[in-house]
Design an enzyme around this catalytic site. Structure first.
Site, PDB file in Angstrom:
ATOM      1  N   THR A 228      44.240  46.852  36.175  1.00 54.88           N
ATOM      2  CA  THR A 228      43.666  45.865  37.109  1.00 54.88           C
ATOM      3  C   THR A 228      42.492  46.491  37.837  1.00 54.88           C
ATOM      4  O   THR A 228      42.430  47.712  37.996  1.00 54.88           O
ATOM      5  CB  THR A 228      44.669  45.498  38.228  1.00 54.88           C
ATOM      6  OG1 THR A 228      44.981  46.689  38.963  1.00 54.88           O
ATOM      7  CG2 THR A 228      45.906  44.857  37.684  1.00 54.88           C
ATOM      8  N   ASP A 229      41.593  45.651  38.305  1.00 50.95           N
ATOM      9  CA  ASP A 229      40.667  46.161  39.314  1.00 50.95           C
ATOM     10  C   ASP A 229      41.538  46.529  40.514  1.00 50.95           C
ATOM     11  O   ASP A 229      42.688  46.074  40.634  1.00 50.95           O
ATOM     12  CB  ASP A 229      39.599  45.119  39.678  1.00 50.95           C
ATOM     13  CG  ASP A 229      38.411  45.780  40.380  1.00 50.95           C
ATOM     14  OD1 ASP A 229      38.562  46.933  40.851  1.00 50.95           O
ATOM     15  OD2 ASP A 229      37.344  45.163  40.467  1.00 50.95           O
ATOM     16  N   TRP A 230      40.969  47.354  41.384  1.00 48.95           N
ATOM     17  CA  TRP A 230      41.787  47.937  42.457  1.00 48.95           C
ATOM     18  C   TRP A 230      42.267  46.861  43.431  1.00 48.95           C
ATOM     19  O   TRP A 230      41.490  46.299  44.193  1.00 48.95           O
ATOM     20  CB  TRP A 230      40.991  49.030  43.160  1.00 48.95           C
ATOM     21  CG  TRP A 230      41.228  50.410  42.592  1.00 48.95           C
ATOM     22  CD1 TRP A 230      41.479  51.541  43.328  1.00 48.95           C
ATOM     23  CD2 TRP A 230      41.259  50.825  41.222  1.00 48.95           C
ATOM     24  NE1 TRP A 230      41.683  52.611  42.483  1.00 48.95           N
ATOM     25  CE2 TRP A 230      41.556  52.206  41.194  1.00 48.95           C
ATOM     26  CE3 TRP A 230      41.109  50.167  39.998  1.00 48.95           C
ATOM     27  CZ2 TRP A 230      41.678  52.942  40.021  1.00 48.95           C
ATOM     28  CZ3 TRP A 230      41.225  50.899  38.818  1.00 48.95           C
ATOM     29  CH2 TRP A 230      41.515  52.259  38.839  1.00 48.95           C
TER      30      TRP A 230
END
Ligand code: BGC
Length: 756
Positions: A228-230
C-alpha cells in the site's frame, strides 16, 4: 530459502504479522525462523534513507546523498539508456546502504499541469512514461534491489488524494492511465508495486480486486508483491481478498489481528494469506540471491561518481525552448549579467517524500566565475511581488553588459506532494522582472527551474529560454555548460506547456467536487487534446531545440500492408546539417485515417535518441506492431485494431512532423457479436460477420422500399432517400420488423445466425 517450506512452518499469527510493517520502513522479522526484516526507502530521484526516528514527511532527516534530476526531467531526455543508468546507480546506492527496495519510480499520468507531484512523474504520454519507467526499473533491479512503481492508479492529483474517488471509464483507464503501468510491469518486471490511496470508480485501490488481481496479475503477469501507499490500507481482510500483500507502515497490531480473526472465523481463506506471504517471501529471496555481496560503503568517491550521473541526466534533460538572435550559446567575449537567486541557489527538486538531503549542490554562479559575469539577486523567492529595489539594481547592472541571463522559476513552496498548484504562473514579481529586463535592448536569456509547466507571458520579448526543469545536484554546472555551448541541449518536452491553465482538458473537472474527479475528458489528455482541438499551446509535447540542426529524409516503410499479428519497420535518415555535435530525439506518431471510434490525431508510438557529429547521417528505424495501431475496446475488454488505413508520421516534435507514410492494416478478428433486438444495425455492419449476414438482406429490403416509392426523394422530399438510409442504419435491428421491412421471424433468424 525454500519459500514453500518456510510458509508451511509458519503459524497463522506469524504469517499475518508479515503482512504489515514493523515500523515506517521495515517488514516484520521472525526470529524463530531466522527471517530478517526487509528495508524499503523512498526514491525516486535519490535515496531517501532515514536513520533513527522515521517518518515520511521529512520531519526527521535522511542520509546525506546525491539528488538526481526529478522524473519530469528524466522523461525529457527521452533516453531509456540514461533512465536505466539512473536506476542502476540508485540500485548500487541501495546495496551500499543495505536497502532492499526503492519506492519508485512514480509514473502517474500528468492529467493536469497543476498536480502537485507532477515533478515526480514522467509524462502526459503513456508510451513515453512506460518506456522510461521500465528502463529505470531494470536498472534498479540489475543490482538485486526491488523497484516499486507507484502510485497504482488513477491518482493524478494531490487534493484529497487519500480519499478522493476517480471516476474513469474503462477505455480511458486502460488506454491512458494504465498503459504506462502495463509497460512497466511487462517490460521492467518490477518485484513490487505500490497501490495508491484513492478510490477508483468507487473502490479503494488497496481493496480493488479488479486492479490488483484481474488486471495486474492475471492480465499483465505481475509476480511481485503489492504494497500500500503509506497509510492506504483499509480493511485487512478485504485487502488480502483483493490481492494486496503488504500494508505499510507499521507497527499496527490491528491488521494482523483482523487477519487471524477472519481466518479463524472462516471469513478469509488461509490460502489467500499464504499467497500474500509467499509473494513477499519470494521477493525477499530474489533480493538475497541477486545482490552483490560485500559492496563498498557510500563514500565521497561514490558520491562523486554518482554526481556525474546526475550531471549527465541534467544536461540531457534540459530543453531549449526558444533561441533567437544567436543568444545561445553565449560567445566567450560577451559580458554577461546573471540575475536571480536561483543562479546562486538553484531550485533542484520538489518537496515531500521524495525530498533528498543533498551533500553538495552546484550553482551556476560558481561555475561561471572564470568568465566575464556579474550577479544581482533580482527577486526574493519568499516574496511573490516585484521587489522594486532589486528590480532597479538589476536594470542598472544590465546597462553595461552584452547579455542578460535570468535564472527564474517556481519557488520550492509551489511544488510539493500533498497539495496542487493554484495556477501555472510564476510569482508575478519574476514575470514583471523578466519583462522589464527583456525590454532593455540586450540579448535576454531565461533559465527556468520548474517541475511542471509554467505560463510565460514574456515569451515574445526574450531571445532564448532554456528549461532546466528540476536538475538535482548538478543544476549549476549543467546550466553553465549549456549556456556557453560546452554541451548542446537535446531534451524535448515530455508534456505540453499550455498557454493558460484553462486550456487544459481536465480544467473543468479538476480536482473534482470534494476531490472526486470525473475524468470527463476521456482519452484526450495533453497533446491528444490540444492537437485534436487544433489549439495553440505555448510549447508542444516533444518540442526542444538544439544548437545544431537536423534534416530528415528518405522515409521508408518495409511493407504497404500488414495484419495486426505482423509488424512493419519504418526508417528515416537523419542528418546533422548544423555546426555542432548534437543529439536529436526522433519521434514516431501514428493515427488512424478513418476511425469508427473517437481517436487522437497523433499518438506517440516510438522515439529514439541519436548523437551525430556535424555532417553525419544515420538511419533510424522503428518497429510498428499491434499496439501501434490499437485502441482499447470496451466490447472485448482489450486492445483492438480496426481494419483500415493508418498514417505513420516521423518528426522532431508532435507539431513538427517531417514525413508521413500510409500503411494498410488488417485489424483484429471481429469483435464477437452479441446481438439482440436492440442492437443498432450500424454496429452489426461494423463487423465482417455482420456485413456478410445482414448486409445483403438489408440491401434487398431497402431496394424494395425505394422501388415501392415509400422511401425516396419523391415521397420524403429532397434528401429523403439519404434520410431513410441513415435512419435504417442507426435503428435497432428489431425495428426492421416494426417498420414492416421484415417479418419478426426473419429478424429472429438473422439474430440467431449472427450470434452463432
Ligand atoms: C507517498 C509515497 C511514498 C510514501 C512513503 C506516501 O505519502 O505517497 O510516494 O513512497 O509516502 O514515504
Amino acid at each position: 530459502m525454500d519459500v514453500k517450506e518456510l510458509v508451511s512452518k509458519m503459524t497463522l499469527e506469524e504469517k499475518a504479522s508479515l503482512l504489515s510493517g514493523s515500523d515506517f520502513w521495515h517488514t516484520q522479522a521472525i526470529e524463530r525462523l531466522g527471517l530478517e526484516e526487509f528495508m524499503m526507502c523512498d526514491g525516486p530521484n535519490g535515496l531517501r534513507k532515514q536513520e533513527g526516528e522515521s517518518d515520511h514527511l521529512g520531519l526527521h532527516g535522511s542520509i546525506s546523498t546525491v539528488c538526481y534530476p526529478t522524473a519530469s526531467t528524466v522523461a525529457s531526455t527521452f533516453d531509456e539508456e540514461l533512465a536505466e543508468k539512473l536506476g542502476e546507480t540508485l540500485g548500487k546506492e541501495c546495496v551500499r546502504e543495505d536497502v532492499s527496495m526503492l519506492l519508485g519510480p512514480g509514473l502517474n499520468m500528468k492529467r493536469s499541469p497543476v498536480c502537485g507531484r507532477n515533478f515526480e512523474y514522467y509524462s502526459e504520454d503513456p508510451y513515453l512514461a512506460g518506456k522510461i519507467a521500465a528502463a529505470y526499473i531494470r536498472g534498479v533491479q540489475s543490482q538485486g534491489v526491488a523497484a516499486c512503481p507507484k502510485h497504482f492508479a488513477a491518482n493524478n492529483q494531490e487534493y484529497r488524494r487519500m480519499s478522493g474517488n476517480s471516476t474513469v471509464d474503462e477505455r480511458t483507464l486502460h488506454e491512458v492511465y494504465l498503459t504506462a503501468f502495463e509497460m512497466a510491469v511487462k517490460e521492467g518486471k518490477p518485484k513490487s508495486i505500490m497501490c495508491s490511496y484513492n478510490r477508483l470508480n468507487g473502490t479503494y485501490l488497496s481493496e480493488n480486486k479488479y486492479m490488483l488481481t484481474d488486471v495486474l496479475r492475471d492480465k499483465w503477469g505481475f509476480d511481485g508483491f503489492v504494497v500500500t501507499d503509506w497509510g492506504a490500507g483499509k480493511g485487512p481482510k478485504e485487502g488480502v481478498e483483493a490481492g494486496l500483500d503488504l500494508v505499510m507502515p507499521g507497527p499496527n497490531d490491528d491488521t494482523p489481528k483482523a487477519i487471524v480473526e477472519a481466518v479463524k472465523a472462516g471469513e478469509l481463506d488461509e490460502a489467500k494469506v499464504d499467497r500474500a506471504v509467499t509473494n513477499i517471501l519470494e521477493v525477499f529471496n530474489w533480493t538475497k540471491e541477486n545482490r552483490p555481496t560485500d559492496p563498498p560503503r557510500s563514500s565521497d568517491d561514490t558520491r562523486k561518481e554518482d554526481y556525474k550521473v546526475a550531471l549527465e541526466i541534467a544536461l540531457a534533460g534540459a530543453v531549449l525552448l526558444k533561441n533567437t538572435r544567436r543568444a545561445l550559446p553565449i560567445r566567450e567575449d560577451r559580458k554577461v549579467l546573471f540575475v536571480g537567486e536561483f543562479a546562486k541557489k538553484p531550485r533542484i527538486q520538489g518537496s515531500g517524500s521524495s525530498h533528498i538531503n543533498s551533500a553538495y549542490v552546484s550553482n551556476a554562479y560558481d561555475f561561471a566565475k572564470d568568465r566575464d559575469i556579474s550577479f544581482v539577486q533580482g527577486y526574493n523567492t519568499k516574496e511573490p511581488e516585484l521587489d522594486y529595489k532589486l528590480r532597479d539594481e538589476a536594470v542598472n547592472a544590465a546597462r553595461d553588459v552584452d547579455e542578460i541571463v535570468i535564472f527564474a522559476g517556481l519557488p520550492g513552496s509551489y511544488e510539493s506532494e500533498g497539495f496542487d498548484r493554484k495556477d501555472i504562473n510564476l510569482p508575478t514579481g519574476q514575470d514583471k522582472l523578466i519583462d522589464e529586463l527583456a525590454h532593455l535592448g540586450k540579448r535576454t536569456v531565461v533559465v527556468m527551474h520548474n517541475g511542471a509547466p509554467v505560463a510565460m507571458p514574456w515569451i515574445d520579448s526574450v531571445d532564448a529560454v532554456i528549461d532546466m526543469q528540476l536538475t538535482g545536484d548538478a543544476a549549476g554546472e549543467a546550466a553553465v555548460k549549456l549556456l556557453w555551448g560546452e554541451a548542446n541541449p537535446c531534451g524535448k518536452l515530455a508534456e505540453s506547456y499550455p498557454v493558460k491553465l484553462s486550456d487544459n482538458p481536465s480544467f473543468l473537472n479538476f480536482p473534482g467536487d470534494s476531490g472526486n474527479p470525473v475524468y470527463a475528458e476521456g482519452i484526450y489528455i495533453g497533446y491528444r487534446y490540444y492537437e485534436k482541438k487544433r489549439m495553440q499551446v505555448l510549447f508542444p509535447f516533444g518540442h526542444g531545440l538544439s544548437y545544431s540542426e537536423f534534416e530528415y529524409s528518405n522515409v521508408k516503410l518495409d511493407k504497404e500492408s500488414i495484419t495486426d499479428k505482423e509488424s512493419a519497420v519504418v526508417s528515416v535518415d537523419v542528418w546533422n546539417v548544423g555546426r555542432y555535435k548534437g543529439s536529436e530525439i526522433v519521434q514516431l506518431y501514428v493515427s488512424a485515417d478513418k476511425p469508427k471510434v473517437s481517436r487522437p490525431l497523433k499518438e506517440l508510438k516510438g522515439f529514439k535518441k541519436i548523437t551525430l557529429e556535424p555532417g553525419q547521417k544515420v538511419t533510424v528505424s522503428f518497429t510498428l506492431d499491434k499496439r501501434s495501431f490499437a485502441y482499447y475496446s470496451e466490447k472485448i475488454h482489450d486492445f483492438y485494431v480496426e481494419s483500415g488505413d493508418y498514417t505513420v508520421m516521423i518528426g522532431a516534435a508532435s507539431n513538427d512532423i517531417r514525413h508521413a507514410k500510409k500503411i494498410e492494416v488488417e485489424g483484429t478478428e471481429t469483435i464477437p457479436l452479441n446481438v439482440d433486438l436492440t442492437t443498432a444495425i450500424v454496429d452489426i455492419l461494423d463487423t465482417r460477420k455482420g456485413q456478410e449476414i445482414l448486409g445483403p438482406v438489408l440491401k434487398k429490403s431497402m431496394e424494395e422500399r425505394s422501388k415501392s416509392g415509400s422511401a425516396n426523394d419523391d415521397a420524403l422530399g429532397e434528401g429523403g432517400a439519404e434520410m431513410f438510409e441513415n435512419m435504417v442504419m442507426e435503428m435497432p435491428i428489431g425495428t426492421l420488423a416494426s417498420f414492416g421491412m421484415m417479418e419478426m421471424e426473419e429478424v429472429m433468424a438473422l439474430i440467431d445466425k449472427l450470434n452463432s
